[in-house]
Design an enzyme around this catalytic site. Structure first.
Site, PDB file in Angstrom:
ATOM      1  N   SER A 190       0.835  -1.206   0.000  1.00 37.48           N
ATOM      2  CA  SER A 190       0.000   0.000   0.000  1.00 37.48           C
ATOM      3  C   SER A 190       0.868   1.255   0.000  1.00 37.48           C
ATOM      4  O   SER A 190       2.083   1.188   0.247  1.00 37.48           O
ATOM      5  CB  SER A 190      -0.928   0.018   1.223  1.00 37.48           C
ATOM      6  OG  SER A 190      -0.168   0.119   2.416  1.00 37.48           O
ATOM      7  N   ASP A 239       5.150  -7.429   3.837  1.00 39.23           N
ATOM      8  CA  ASP A 239       4.081  -6.644   4.431  1.00 39.23           C
ATOM      9  C   ASP A 239       3.302  -7.530   5.392  1.00 39.23           C
ATOM     10  O   ASP A 239       3.343  -8.763   5.276  1.00 39.23           O
ATOM     11  CB  ASP A 239       3.152  -6.112   3.328  1.00 39.23           C
ATOM     12  CG  ASP A 239       2.458  -4.809   3.699  1.00 39.23           C
ATOM     13  OD1 ASP A 239       1.692  -4.821   4.687  1.00 39.23           O
ATOM     14  OD2 ASP A 239       2.664  -3.798   3.018  1.00 39.23           O
ATOM     15  N   CYS A 282       9.714   0.871   3.296  1.00 37.40           N
ATOM     16  CA  CYS A 282       8.562   1.768   3.423  1.00 37.40           C
ATOM     17  C   CYS A 282       7.651   1.400   4.592  1.00 37.40           C
ATOM     18  O   CYS A 282       6.737   2.159   4.910  1.00 37.40           O
ATOM     19  CB  CYS A 282       7.727   1.762   2.141  1.00 37.40           C
ATOM     20  SG  CYS A 282       8.564   2.451   0.701  1.00 37.40           S
ATOM     21  N   TYR A 311       7.078   9.032  16.762  1.00 34.71           N
ATOM     22  CA  TYR A 311       7.283   8.947  15.316  1.00 34.71           C
ATOM     23  C   TYR A 311       8.531   9.721  14.899  1.00 34.71           C
ATOM     24  O   TYR A 311       9.364   9.220  14.128  1.00 34.71           O
ATOM     25  CB  TYR A 311       6.049   9.488  14.609  1.00 34.71           C
ATOM     26  CG  TYR A 311       6.094   9.405  13.104  1.00 34.71           C
ATOM     27  CD1 TYR A 311       6.041   8.178  12.452  1.00 34.71           C
ATOM     28  CD2 TYR A 311       6.173  10.562  12.322  1.00 34.71           C
ATOM     29  CE1 TYR A 311       6.071   8.093  11.071  1.00 34.71           C
ATOM     30  CE2 TYR A 311       6.204  10.489  10.943  1.00 34.71           C
ATOM     31  CZ  TYR A 311       6.146   9.263  10.318  1.00 34.71           C
ATOM     32  OH  TYR A 311       6.179   9.182   8.937  1.00 34.71           O
ATOM     33  N   LYS A 330      11.979   8.261  13.095  1.00 37.57           N
ATOM     34  CA  LYS A 330      12.431   8.727  11.785  1.00 37.57           C
ATOM     35  C   LYS A 330      13.750   9.484  11.885  1.00 37.57           C
ATOM     36  O   LYS A 330      14.570   9.459  10.963  1.00 37.57           O
ATOM     37  CB  LYS A 330      11.350   9.602  11.143  1.00 37.57           C
ATOM     38  CG  LYS A 330      10.067   8.837  10.809  1.00 37.57           C
ATOM     39  CD  LYS A 330      10.328   7.679   9.856  1.00 37.57           C
ATOM     40  CE  LYS A 330       9.036   7.016   9.395  1.00 37.57           C
ATOM     41  NZ  LYS A 330       9.266   5.953   8.384  1.00 37.57           N
ATOM     42  N   PHE A 340       1.897  13.233   2.242  1.00 34.18           N
ATOM     43  CA  PHE A 340       1.600  12.441   1.053  1.00 34.18           C
ATOM     44  C   PHE A 340       0.245  11.753   1.171  1.00 34.18           C
ATOM     45  O   PHE A 340      -0.270  11.546   2.271  1.00 34.18           O
ATOM     46  CB  PHE A 340       2.685  11.374   0.833  1.00 34.18           C
ATOM     47  CG  PHE A 340       3.822  11.861  -0.034  1.00 34.18           C
ATOM     48  CD1 PHE A 340       3.985  11.400  -1.335  1.00 34.18           C
ATOM     49  CD2 PHE A 340       4.705  12.805   0.449  1.00 34.18           C
ATOM     50  CE1 PHE A 340       5.012  11.863  -2.133  1.00 34.18           C
ATOM     51  CE2 PHE A 340       5.743  13.273  -0.335  1.00 34.18           C
ATOM     52  CZ  PHE A 340       5.892  12.803  -1.648  1.00 34.18           C
ATOM     53  N   THR A 384      -1.080   8.975   1.596  1.00 39.44           N
ATOM     54  CA  THR A 384      -0.928   7.611   2.101  1.00 39.44           C
ATOM     55  C   THR A 384      -2.249   7.185   2.731  1.00 39.44           C
ATOM     56  O   THR A 384      -3.127   8.020   2.965  1.00 39.44           O
ATOM     57  CB  THR A 384       0.187   7.566   3.155  1.00 39.44           C
ATOM     58  OG1 THR A 384      -0.161   8.453   4.227  1.00 39.44           O
ATOM     59  CG2 THR A 384       1.525   7.988   2.552  1.00 39.44           C
TER      60      THR A 384
END
Length: 259
Positions: free
Chosen positions: A15, A36, A86, A165, A169, A198, A200
């Protein structure tokens, strides 16, 4: 390195940014293994591209899962040349705030899980993919492989509620250069992309008005980024041998506000 006849392993490939990258790679003639946890989406993609795509249900934070996935990828496609990380999660919690109506400190298990999936998972895949890539014959540029990890603009200007988060990152940003230096003698490049806002699954779940508002915060183009644009950058990084040890912001010049 060229995508034609290469084999890629893409985590979170069922995805969002990972799926867009998977589709572009297949279009360019690569074989792809997607790792995934979303079995339904993964099997659907595999059925769409029989023979060129293999779905392997994988927890990226598990050493055993990823080792088996790398071995299976090589067993099916013969080698591993490109890895794109990803897979990730993005919980929103303040250090002190309300959760389900109760005023409390940030749950430690949520912080730990975010680090485990986003940062430890990325490192786990990188270490095992690199070990497999080292066995490849180098191409005319001396390359044996390339690893592209996904950071976030939150690594630089994380917002309120993004402490876990942003930390995960930020770790991906910080390990990019030393990882590239570690793997230089093996002919393996390491890069990272730091996307902004984005389209997503996380943001697509918001009301249209909210998505429009977020897009208007971006200087230009004033819209959410498209997963295909992330995939375009991945392709460019793969094909340019001088790109190594760097993090590229892909964000339309946005600098996130505090909230």
């Amino acid at each position: 390195m060229q995508l034609q006849n290469a084999t890629a392993l893409i985590t979170g490939g069922a995805s969002g940014l990972g799926e867009a990258t998977t589709r572009l790679f297949i279009q360019e003639g690569a074989s792809v293994a997607i790792l995934d946890v979303n079995q339904e989406a993964g099997e659907k993609l595999e059925a769409e591209f029989p023979g060129q795509l293999k779905f392997i249900k994988t927890d990226v934070s598990s050493g055993q899962d990823v080792q088996q996935a790398v071995e299976k990828t090589i067993e099916i496609f013969g080698a591993l040349h490109i890895t794109v990380n990803c897979a990730g999660i993005a919980p929103a919690r303040k250090i002190i705030g309300k959760t389900d109506g109760v005023y409390s400190p940030h749950a430690l298990e949520i912080f730990e899980k975010t680090i485990c999936v986003n940062l430890t998972g990325t490192f786990n895949v990188m270490r095992l993919a690199a070990f497999a890539m080292e066995k490849n014959e180098p191409n005319e540029n001396g390359e044996r492989g390339i690893i592209i990890n996904t950071a976030s603009v939150a690594a630089y200007d994380g917002q309120m509620g993004q402490v876990a988060y942003a930390a995960s990152k930020g770790g991906i940003v910080s390990m990019t250069l030393p990882a590239a230096r570690d793997l230089a003698k093996s002919g393996i490049r390491v890069m990272a992309i730091a996307p902004g806002l984005f389209e997503t699954p996380l943001l697509l779940g918001l009301p249209e008005e909210a998505r429009m508002s977020l897009g208007q915060q971006i200087p230009f183009p004033s819209r959410l980024g498209r997963p295909s644009e992330y995939a375009m950058l991945v392709k460019s990084i793969v094909e340019n041998p001088m790109l190594n040890g760097e993090v590229i912001r892909l964000d339309g010049a946005i600098r996130m506000s505090a909230k």
